[in-house]
Each structure stands twice: as C-alpha cells, then as structure tokens.
Enzyme design. Structure first.
Site, short mmCIF file in Angstrom:
data_model
loop_
_atom_site.label_atom_id
_atom_site.label_comp_id
_atom_site.label_asym_id
_atom_site.label_seq_id
_atom_site.Cartn_x
_atom_site.Cartn_y
_atom_site.Cartn_z
N SER A 112 0.82 -1.20 0.00
CA SER A 112 0.00 0.00 0.00
C SER A 112 0.86 1.25 0.00
CB SER A 112 -0.91 0.02 1.23
OG SER A 112 -1.61 1.25 1.25
N LYS B 41 -4.57 -6.52 3.48
CA LYS B 41 -4.49 -5.39 2.53
C LYS B 41 -5.89 -4.96 2.11
CE LYS B 41 -3.49 -2.24 -0.34
NZ LYS B 41 -3.54 -2.24 -1.75
N HIS C 222 -7.38 -3.01 4.84
CA HIS C 222 -6.78 -1.67 4.81
C HIS C 222 -7.58 -0.79 3.85
CE1 HIS C 222 -4.41 1.26 2.55
NE2 HIS C 222 -3.78 1.52 3.67
N ASN C 223 -7.86 -1.31 2.68
CA ASN C 223 -8.59 -0.51 1.69
C ASN C 223 -10.03 -0.24 2.16
OD1 ASN C 223 -6.23 -1.08 0.29
ND2 ASN C 223 -7.26 -1.19 -1.67
N GLU D 160 -9.88 2.45 4.57
CA GLU D 160 -9.62 3.68 3.82
C GLU D 160 -10.93 4.26 3.26
OE1 GLU D 160 -6.46 3.21 0.79
OE2 GLU D 160 -7.84 4.18 -0.61
P1 NDP Z 1 -1.60 -2.25 -13.88
O1 NDP Z 1 -2.52 -2.84 -12.91
O2 NDP Z 1 -2.07 -1.18 -14.78
O3 NDP Z 1 -1.00 -3.44 -14.78
C1 NDP Z 1 -0.12 -3.19 -15.84
C2 NDP Z 1 0.99 -4.22 -15.87
O4 NDP Z 1 0.43 -5.55 -15.99
C3 NDP Z 1 1.90 -4.03 -17.05
O5 NDP Z 1 3.20 -4.37 -16.68
C4 NDP Z 1 1.33 -5.04 -18.04
O6 NDP Z 1 2.23 -5.44 -19.02
C5 NDP Z 1 1.02 -6.18 -17.13
N1 NDP Z 1 0.08 -7.14 -17.70
C6 NDP Z 1 -1.23 -6.96 -17.92
N2 NDP Z 1 -1.77 -8.07 -18.42
C7 NDP Z 1 -0.77 -8.98 -18.54
C8 NDP Z 1 -0.70 -10.32 -19.00
N3 NDP Z 1 -1.79 -10.96 -19.44
N4 NDP Z 1 0.50 -10.94 -18.97
C9 NDP Z 1 1.59 -10.29 -18.53
N5 NDP Z 1 1.58 -9.04 -18.07
C10 NDP Z 1 0.42 -8.37 -18.09
O7 NDP Z 1 -0.24 -1.75 -13.16
P2 NDP Z 1 -0.01 -1.00 -11.77
O8 NDP Z 1 1.46 -0.80 -11.71
O9 NDP Z 1 -0.91 0.16 -11.59
O10 NDP Z 1 -0.44 -2.08 -10.67
C11 NDP Z 1 0.16 -3.35 -10.58
C12 NDP Z 1 -0.51 -4.12 -9.48
O11 NDP Z 1 -0.37 -3.44 -8.26
C13 NDP Z 1 -2.01 -4.32 -9.67
O12 NDP Z 1 -2.38 -5.58 -9.19
C14 NDP Z 1 -2.60 -3.22 -8.81
O13 NDP Z 1 -3.91 -3.55 -8.38
C15 NDP Z 1 -1.62 -3.20 -7.66
N6 NDP Z 1 -1.55 -1.98 -6.90
C16 NDP Z 1 -1.61 -0.77 -7.52
C17 NDP Z 1 -1.54 0.41 -6.80
C18 NDP Z 1 -1.58 1.70 -7.51
O14 NDP Z 1 -1.59 2.74 -6.82
N7 NDP Z 1 -1.59 1.74 -8.83
C19 NDP Z 1 -1.38 0.39 -5.34
C20 NDP Z 1 -1.23 -0.90 -4.78
C21 NDP Z 1 -1.34 -2.02 -5.54
P3 NDP Z 1 2.34 -4.60 -20.40
O15 NDP Z 1 3.23 -3.45 -20.12
O16 NDP Z 1 2.95 -5.58 -21.36
O17 NDP Z 1 0.97 -4.21 -20.81
#
Ligand code: NDP
Length: 476
Positions: free
Chosen positions: A128, A182, A185-186, A189
């Site tokens: 988080s 986690k 936590h949300n 929030e």
């Molecule tokens: P996203 O959730 O937007 O996911 C994008 C990433 O996932 C890219 O690297 C993408 O690869 C990859 N991806 C998507 N589909 C596939 C697939 N089928 N096979 C392989 N790779 C794939 O990214 P975030 O960085 O925002 O979040 C990552 C994780 O962290 C999520 O689970 C999210 O819920 C969690 N999270 C996010 C927070 C935030 O503030 N954003 C906070 C805490 C947790 P490509 O580049 O090739 O498309």
C-alpha cells in the site's frame, strides 16, 4: 553475476518497487511482457542501482540467484494467473513467487495451494502507498510460509516505510492472510474517506464555511488525535483553486465517487464471516449512491426536506462536535475492521497478531495515522481485546465525545444533510453497548412464521411455541 530478486510487471507500481529495491542496494532482475517498459526503466533510472534486464521470462528466471525470488506486479486477476502459469515451469523447488498486486485473498489461497503442491513458495503480499509509496517506502503485508518470509524479510523490511525505526512490514500469516489484511486496509480507507467527507459536508452546509475556511479546520485537526495522511490531504484538496476557472477546486469536481472494488470485496468478505462492518458498507453504498445519476436526478428537487441546511449553532462548538463525531465514528470503523481480521484469522487459521497490523499501517500507506499507535498500545495492553471500543483509552475517548457525536447525528437528521457513516457508527456503538436488543422480537417472529425456534434467558435449550395451536411451549 545473478540478481538477488526479480520484478516482472513494470508498470508504475512494479517499476517503482524495482527502483526502491535497487536504491537500497539489491540487484534487481527486470521483465515486462512488452519490452518497452523494461527498456524505459533502464534508460531512465539505470544509474540508481544494479538492474539485470531480460527480454523474456526464461531469461529473467535464468538471471536470478537461487532460491529465486520473483515479484509479480501485474494487473490483478487473470493476468496474474497467466504470468504464474508461464513462470512456474521455469522455476525450481524452493523458489519464491511473490504476488504484490491487489489480488483477492481467495485467489491467493488457491494460488498458494497450487504452488505448494509443486514445491514452490507463494507469497501473496499486500503493498500500500500507491506509486509514491512503492518508490520511497510502502506498507507491506506479506502472507505465506514462514520460510519464504525469512528469505524475503531483509529486503522487504529494508524497502518498506519505517516509523520510529520500525519497518511497516510484518509477516501477516499463511496463504491469503496478507492480501486479506491489505483488503481490509482498503476497506478502512473507504470508511475513513467517507467520514471525512461527511464532516466536510456538515460543516460546509450547516455553518456555511468556505472550502478555504474548511481547509484551516482540517489543518487544525491534523495537529491532534486525528492527525493522519488523509486529514492532511483533505486540507490540501480543500485549499486548492480550480486552475481553469478559479474558485474552489472541490466545487468543479463531479460529485460521483468511483471505486475499483476492494471496498466492495471487504464488505462482501465481512458478510461471509458474519461481521458487521457498517462503516465500510455505508462508505461503499455512499459511493454507489453518488454515482446513481438516474435516481439522483429523479429525486433532486422532488423529494421534500428541510428548507435550509443552515442551523443556528455556535460555529466553534459545532466544529468541535464534528471533530468528536469524526473521531468516534472512525474508531468504530477501525474496531469493525479489526473484528473482521480477527474473524478471518480464526476462520482460516491464520493466527494474525492484531497489534502488529496496526504497526504495519503506521507508515507508508494511505490510512497512516497517529491513531494507529493508540491501536497498537491497546493490543499491547490486551492481545485478546474483544473490541477496540472496550479498550480503556478508546472507551474514555468516546465517553468524552459521545454527547457531541449524538448532537452531530441529530443535527444532520434535522437539517437533512446525509451522514450515513456517522449515524451507522453511532447505531453500532449503541447496539454494542445495549443490555438488551430487539433481536428477541425477531426470534419470536422467526419462530411464529417459520418454526425456527428460540432460546430462553432462563433455561438452556431451543424452544418452539405452538403458535397456531394452544400456544404451549415445546423444547426442541
Ligand atoms: P496495472 O494494474 O495497470 O498493470 C499493468 C501491468 O500488468 C503491465 O506491466 C502489463 O504489461 C502487465 N500485464 C497486464 N496483463 C498482462 C498479461 N496478461 N500478462 C503479462 N503481463 C500483463 O499496473 P499498476 O502498476 O498500476 O499495478 C500493478 C498491481 O499493483 C495491480 O495488481 C494493482 O492492483 C496493484 N496496486 C496498484 C496500486 C496503484 O496505486 N496503482 C497500489 C497498490 C497495488 P504490459 O506493459 O505488457 O501491458
């Protein structure tokens, strides 16, 4: 030279987590489905530490020292399964796979069991703090085997946020425990934000204060018991002017709150566990109501209510009342949240240390607050505390503010300003402390229409009344 840990999934979260690891001196293997993200990371931030980029997953796995530690940071749900499926055949027994995305804890339990069968460790870890936290120190909630945590601990505790020298990272428990915490936590929030929004709305409508004046109120509150990241940024948002048209920023934002679903998951899970989490439920419902444009348009200006929300109250006294209402309602939301964690811990055999959860959330995450120190102290005083509300410190805090809390809920009802969080919290509080609840009548009704039986206050056993006959009582 092989890398100490790897990150696959280099969107904003994965990229920042990888940079955080590298900045802390760990060598980090990198992989992303589309290579452009890997290249961009190395090009922009390659000088921050030791990165070992790979173009495919096999090369990535090959570049890691054994036992391998792989962090998956991709979109939650099917993408996570896709990455796991591709990764697993490339790994060897004893390797550790960390899912640091926002997985549902039930998925984590399923994945952990599947990987355990193959001799692999699966660590479902909550992270988080958003992208800023991932880079500079998040709150980390890892679940999984103790062996896998022992292997990860030096790295995770180094990159996590720290408060008073203590890392905001503790092994939560087996399998889905980390992702459950986690999720909670949300959920908390959501409740916190709803309560802050109600405080803002009441002060604004009842007293007619401007957003700038309200920003000062929240700034002042942030020097006391309510001190927290969310109160701090509330002041920041309220003091912001609209860069396009001038005027308060908050007034040009469409009043429809969106949600990604973790609040809903929390409430659904709590319903399954039979734990009342009314604070979080009202927060989720309030967001849904805000987005229900069709019904809001049909009702606005049509359904009658009080002519004006303005009330003849003393400004400073009402501000102080609302502060008490916010604090007490927040305490209820946390008490309910910790109840849900306790119940899940019992249901799934996680053996979660509740006080330690408060420690994890003190820094790095969105709900970080001074308040969490008080929660930690409450569990230090009594690890088996049945409810946070009965801890001496919190009981006294509510005792000194409860009249104010009641006045605020009464005022909200009288002037017609919605305060579902404040009122649900107060109802929960009164329900909890009631000597006798009308559940007795409900049991009577259930026995009458469905012969569901009832228990008596004076004798053991289950009983049924012959409602359609002579109304005699039979033991069941
Ligand atoms: P996203 O959730 O937007 O996911 C994008 C990433 O996932 C890219 O690297 C993408 O690869 C990859 N991806 C998507 N589909 C596939 C697939 N089928 N096979 C392989 N790779 C794939 O990214 P975030 O960085 O925002 O979040 C990552 C994780 O962290 C999520 O689970 C999210 O819920 C969690 N999270 C996010 C927070 C935030 O503030 N954003 C906070 C805490 C947790 P490509 O580049 O090739 O498309």
């Amino acid at each position: 030279e092989k890398a100490q840990i790897g990150v696959t999934g280099l969107a904003v979260m994965g990229r920042n987590l990888a940079r955080n690891l590298a900045r802390n001196g760990f060598s980090v293997a990198l992989h992303n489905r589309s290579q452009a993200r890997t290249d961009a990371l190395v090009a922009e931030f390659g000088s921050e530490g030791t990165f070992v980029p790979s173009t495919d997953l096999a090369g990535f796995v090959e570049s890691l020292e054994q036992p391998r530690k792989v962090i998956i940071m991709v979109k939650a749900g099917a993408p996570t399964d896709a990455v796991i499926d591709e990764l697993v055949p490339l790994l060897d027994e004893g390797d550790i796979v960390v899912d640091a995305g926002n997985a549902h804890f039930a998925d984590t339990r399923r994945r952990e069991a599947a990987l355990r069968d193959k001799g692999l460790h699966f660590v479902g870890s909550g992270v988080s703090g958003g992208e800023e936290g991932a880079l500079n120190g998040p709150s980390i909630m890892p679940g999984g085997s103790p062996e896998s945590y022992a292997a990860l601990e030096p790295m995770l505790t180094k990159i996590s946020a720290h408060v008073n020298g203590e890392p905001c990272c503790v092994h939560v428990g087996p399998d889905g425990a980390g992702h459950f915490v986690k999720m909670l936590h949300n959920g908390i929030e959501y409740a916190d934000m709803q309560l802050i929004a109600e405080a803002y709305d009441l002060l604004r409508q009842v007293l007619g204060l401007s957003p700038a004046e309200l920003a000062d109120v929240f700034r002042d509150w942030n020097t006391g018991d309510l001190e927290s990241f969310l109160i701090e940024i509330t002041a920041e948002v309220l003091s912001q002017t609209d860069p396009t048209a001038g005027g308060p920023f908050v007034d040009i934002v469409l009043d429809q709150a969106e949600q990604k679903g973790t609040g809903r998951w929390t409430v659904q899970s709590a319903l399954d566990l039979g734990i009342p989490v009314s604070g979080m439920a009202e927060a989720v419902f309030a967001r849904s109501l805000s987005g229900d444009v069709v019904r809001r348009e049909a009702a606005a200006g049509v359904l009658p209510g009080p002519a004006s929300p303005k009330a003849d109250v003393d400004r400073d006294a009402f501000i102080e009342d609302v502060r008490h209402a916010l604090y007490s309602s927040k305490l209820v939301a946390y008490a309910q949240g910790f109840d849900a964690i306790r119940a899940a811990s019992e249901e799934y055999g996680w053996n979660i240390d509740l006080g330690a959860m408060a420690t994890i959330w003190r820094g790095g995450c969105i709900i970080r607050a001074r308040f969490l120190d008080r929660i930690k102290e409450a569990y230090d005083r009594n690890a088996d505390l049945p409810s946070l509300l009965v801890d001496d410190y919190f009981r006294d805090a509510v005792a000194s503010g409860q009249e104010a809390w009641r006045r605020v809920v009464a005022t909200a009802a009288t002037v017609g300003v919605p305060a579902p969080g404040f009122s649900a919290a107060l109802s929960y509080y009164d329900g909890l402390r009631a000597e006798r609840l009308p559940a007795a009548l409900i049991q009577g009704l259930r026995d009458l229409f469905g012969a569901h039986t009832y228990k008596r206050v004076d004798r053991d056993g289950s009983f049924h009344l012959e409602w359609s006959g002579d109304r005699s009582e039979t033991a069941q």
